[in-house]
Design a protein around this motif. Structure first.
Motif, mmCIF file in Angstrom:
data_model
loop_
_atom_site.group_PDB
_atom_site.id
_atom_site.type_symbol
_atom_site.label_atom_id
_atom_site.label_comp_id
_atom_site.label_asym_id
_atom_site.label_seq_id
_atom_site.Cartn_x
_atom_site.Cartn_y
_atom_site.Cartn_z
ATOM 1 N N ALA A 159 0.835 -1.205 0.000
ATOM 2 C CA ALA A 159 0.000 0.000 0.000
ATOM 3 C C ALA A 159 0.869 1.254 0.000
ATOM 4 N N LYS A 160 1.920 1.275 0.847
ATOM 5 C CA LYS A 160 2.825 2.420 0.894
ATOM 6 C C LYS A 160 3.579 2.582 -0.421
ATOM 7 N N ILE A 161 3.981 1.461 -1.005
ATOM 8 C CA ILE A 161 4.729 1.522 -2.264
ATOM 9 C C ILE A 161 3.872 2.115 -3.375
ATOM 10 N N VAL A 162 2.632 1.652 -3.479
ATOM 11 C CA VAL A 162 1.751 2.175 -4.535
ATOM 12 C C VAL A 162 1.367 3.620 -4.240
ATOM 13 N N ASP A 163 1.243 3.982 -2.969
ATOM 14 C CA ASP A 163 1.032 5.401 -2.623
ATOM 15 C C ASP A 163 2.164 6.243 -3.191
ATOM 16 N N ALA A 164 3.400 5.777 -2.984
ATOM 17 C CA ALA A 164 4.568 6.512 -3.478
ATOM 18 C C ALA A 164 4.587 6.560 -4.996
ATOM 19 N N MET A 165 4.213 5.450 -5.637
ATOM 20 C CA MET A 165 4.184 5.423 -7.101
ATOM 21 C C MET A 165 3.165 6.421 -7.642
ATOM 22 N N GLU A 166 2.034 6.550 -6.960
ATOM 23 C CA GLU A 166 1.022 7.527 -7.379
ATOM 24 C C GLU A 166 1.551 8.949 -7.211
ATOM 25 N N LYS A 167 2.211 9.227 -6.086
ATOM 26 C CA LYS A 167 2.745 10.563 -5.851
ATOM 27 C C LYS A 167 3.809 10.930 -6.873
ATOM 28 N N LEU A 168 4.566 9.930 -7.317
ATOM 29 C CA LEU A 168 5.594 10.159 -8.341
ATOM 30 C C LEU A 168 5.015 10.190 -9.749
ATOM 31 N N ILE A 192 -2.113 -2.270 -7.549
ATOM 32 C CA ILE A 192 -2.355 -1.350 -8.673
ATOM 33 C C ILE A 192 -3.686 -1.682 -9.336
ATOM 34 N N ASP A 193 -3.957 -2.969 -9.525
ATOM 35 C CA ASP A 193 -5.234 -3.380 -10.109
ATOM 36 C C ASP A 193 -6.406 -2.966 -9.232
ATOM 37 N N ARG A 194 -6.256 -3.154 -7.915
ATOM 38 C CA ARG A 194 -7.353 -2.803 -7.011
ATOM 39 C C ARG A 194 -7.679 -1.315 -7.058
ATOM 40 N N ARG A 195 -6.659 -0.506 -7.309
ATOM 41 C CA ARG A 195 -6.872 0.943 -7.397
ATOM 42 C C ARG A 195 -7.225 1.387 -8.813
ATOM 43 N N LYS A 196 -7.286 0.405 -9.729
ATOM 44 C CA LYS A 196 -7.625 0.687 -11.131
ATOM 45 C C LYS A 196 -6.663 1.707 -11.759
ATOM 46 N N LEU A 197 -5.380 1.532 -11.467
ATOM 47 C CA LEU A 197 -4.346 2.382 -12.047
ATOM 48 C C LEU A 197 -3.783 1.734 -13.305
ATOM 49 N N LYS A 198 -3.190 2.555 -14.152
ATOM 50 C CA LYS A 198 -2.579 2.055 -15.386
ATOM 51 C C LYS A 198 -1.055 2.185 -15.265
ATOM 52 N N ILE A 199 -0.469 1.236 -14.570
ATOM 53 C CA ILE A 199 0.987 1.227 -14.369
ATOM 54 C C ILE A 199 1.527 -0.134 -14.787
ATOM 55 N N ALA A 200 2.469 -0.156 -15.699
ATOM 56 C CA ALA A 200 3.061 -1.407 -16.178
ATOM 57 C C ALA A 200 4.128 -1.885 -15.207
ATOM 58 N N MET A 201 4.050 -3.156 -14.828
ATOM 59 C CA MET A 201 5.050 -3.763 -13.945
ATOM 60 C C MET A 201 5.858 -4.768 -14.764
#
Length: 453
Positions: A159-168, A192-201
């Motif tokens: 959760a913290k990691i994806v928070d940071a990815m969103e802020k960046l 990322i899927d749960r938040r419905k974000l479009k970020i490639a891993m």
């Protein structure tokens, strides 16, 4: 019964943006071609005559490479690169290749290095990010280690990691690491899927142990074997120059003995290879120590390689794990050294034992040319996959082709030396060690000697 795998690849959405890379769609015009989603590689190159079952999409690997249409607008991309876990030759080569491909081939101008593994995302550490451009990374391949720093752990704080990815405002994250890192990457992708974000891993598998399943070879492996062979040469010289000299070398290989086996084949100077996959006993008429004594009696010296994961079933009394989730292992090298010395002291036989553990010297070495080439191509393929909107993907080599592999399938198991396969057969030919150094072969197979009538 054969195991069924699904090698299908997930995508973030439809690709509708024309790639800035000018390439060809036809053969024979001397212009490099785009790769289509209809190009695949089979897992096994072996065939059985007269048998040809229909091939399903889920049974083949998608070829890696640049697509004609991409998912992300290059001007909007902010890419992140992170390296996790232990050191491995070639990490900097991969970082360099990703940056240069994104920059020169796609025109991406925002690329950030995440410092010290997944911990670099966590606000309590305040490590910050490192700007990456071709000028900054051009010479890092000449260095060992990782330009971004590395650390174990932190990957469970999704959760913290994806928070940071969103802020960046990251659109893609390249994770360079072993199976623990890639499991973390898969967990992050789930958030990322749960938040419905479009970020490639996108993962680039890193392990000198070469134990990723399905992948032909991990980067850094060739360098590790080359460096290990140099150590064996020194161990052999020490052993050969002494009265009953023994050179004992401990090499990497937590669960798989690939480095140990390949080093024996490369050096031609090893007499015993002890790996996690092949059971052996120390004592008894068919135990390792008896055969070592016979070797000294006939040839006056011996060289032994032991993989770090050997004998752990006998040495570990309490299971503990490190920050990366790996079981903490006991030091089989020093244990074996002491047992060898005790055995010959009890018999009144003079020996000269030299023990070498070069693990961290090998891990921190710059990549050899073969690995540097491999890393360059892995990094390029990773950049192409991300720009095409592929996700939850690992880049690897299968049947000499670069392919996309689903993270979930690859991290579900590890690759091991097959005791009945040709690699171990050739290792036995190189060392002339006994096929099985146990006093009751059936006990080794079934695990309990008392159950064998």
């Amino acid at each position: 019964m054969s195991v069924s795998y699904d090698f299908s690849i997930e995508e973030l959405g439809k690709r509708s943006i024309k790639s800035p890379m000018t390439m060809s769609k036809i053969r024979g015009d001397f212009i490099a071609n785009y790769v289509t989603d209809d190009e695949f590689v089979r897992l096994s190159a072996a065939v059985t005559l007269g048998v040809q079952a229909p091939i399903k999409r889920s049974q083949v690997f998608e070829c890696a490479g640049p697509r004609e249409f991409i998912y992300f607008m290059p001007q909007h991309v902010h890419a992140g690169i992170v390296s996790c876990g232990g050191l491995c030759p070639g990490i900097n080569d991969v970082i360099r290749a990703i940056v240069r491909c994104l920059w020169y081939r796609y025109g991406v101008r925002r690329i950030s290095g995440i410092r010290y593994g997944y911990k670099g995302f966590l606000p309590e550490y305040q490590y910050g990010t490192k700007e990456l451009t071709p000028d900054i990374v051009d010479d890092i391949h000449k260095l060992g280690g990782t330009f971004l720093g590395s650390a174990r752990g932190g990957g469970r704080e999704v959760a913290k990691i994806v928070d940071a990815m969103e802020k960046l405002n990251l659109n893609m994250l390249f994770t360079i690491g072993g199976d623990g890192t890639q499991r973390g990457s898969l967990d992050i992708a789930g958030e990322i899927d749960r938040r419905k974000l479009k970020i490639a891993m996108i993962g680039i598998p890193k392990t000198v142990d070469n134990d990723f399943s399905f992948i032909q070879k991990s980067f850094g492996f060739d360098t590790a074997v080359a460096k290990a062979a140099e150590v064996v040469t020194a161990a052999h010289m020490e052993a050969h120059s002494q009265i009953n000299g023994i050179g004992l070398v401990k090499l990497m290989g937590r669960e798989s003995g690939f480095i140990a086996a390949h080093t024996a084949l490369a050096s031609h100077e090893v007499n015993f290879v002890l790996v996690p996959e092949i059971p052996f006993e120390l004592n008894g008429p068919n135990g390792f120590l008896h055969h070592l004594e016979e070797r000294l009696r006939t040839r006056k010296h011996a060289v032994v390689i032991v993989a770090e994961g050997a004998m752990q079933d006998q040495l570990i009394r309490e299971v503990k794990k490190d920050a990366g989730g790996n079981i903490k292992m006991e030091d089989v090298g020093t244990y074996l050294k002491d047992k060898i010395q005790e055995y010959f002291d009890a018999k009144g036989i003079e020996i000269n034992l030299k023990y070498i553990d070069p693990s961290y010297m090998i891990r921190s070495a710059p990549a050899a040319p073969s690995d540097s080439i491999y890393c360059e191509r892995l990094g390029n393929a990773a950049a192409h996959a991300a720009m095409a909107g592929k996700t939850k993907v690992l880049i690897g080599l299968v049947n000499n082709e670069f392919v996309h592999l689903p993270m979930k399938v690859v991290v579900s198991q590890r690759s091991h030396v097959d005791p009945e396969g040709n690699l171990w057969r050739d290792t036995l030919d190189a060392t002339h060690q006994p096929i099985l150094m146990v006093n009751n072969p059936m006990g080794a197979i079934f695990g309990k000697e008392d159950d064998i009538g």
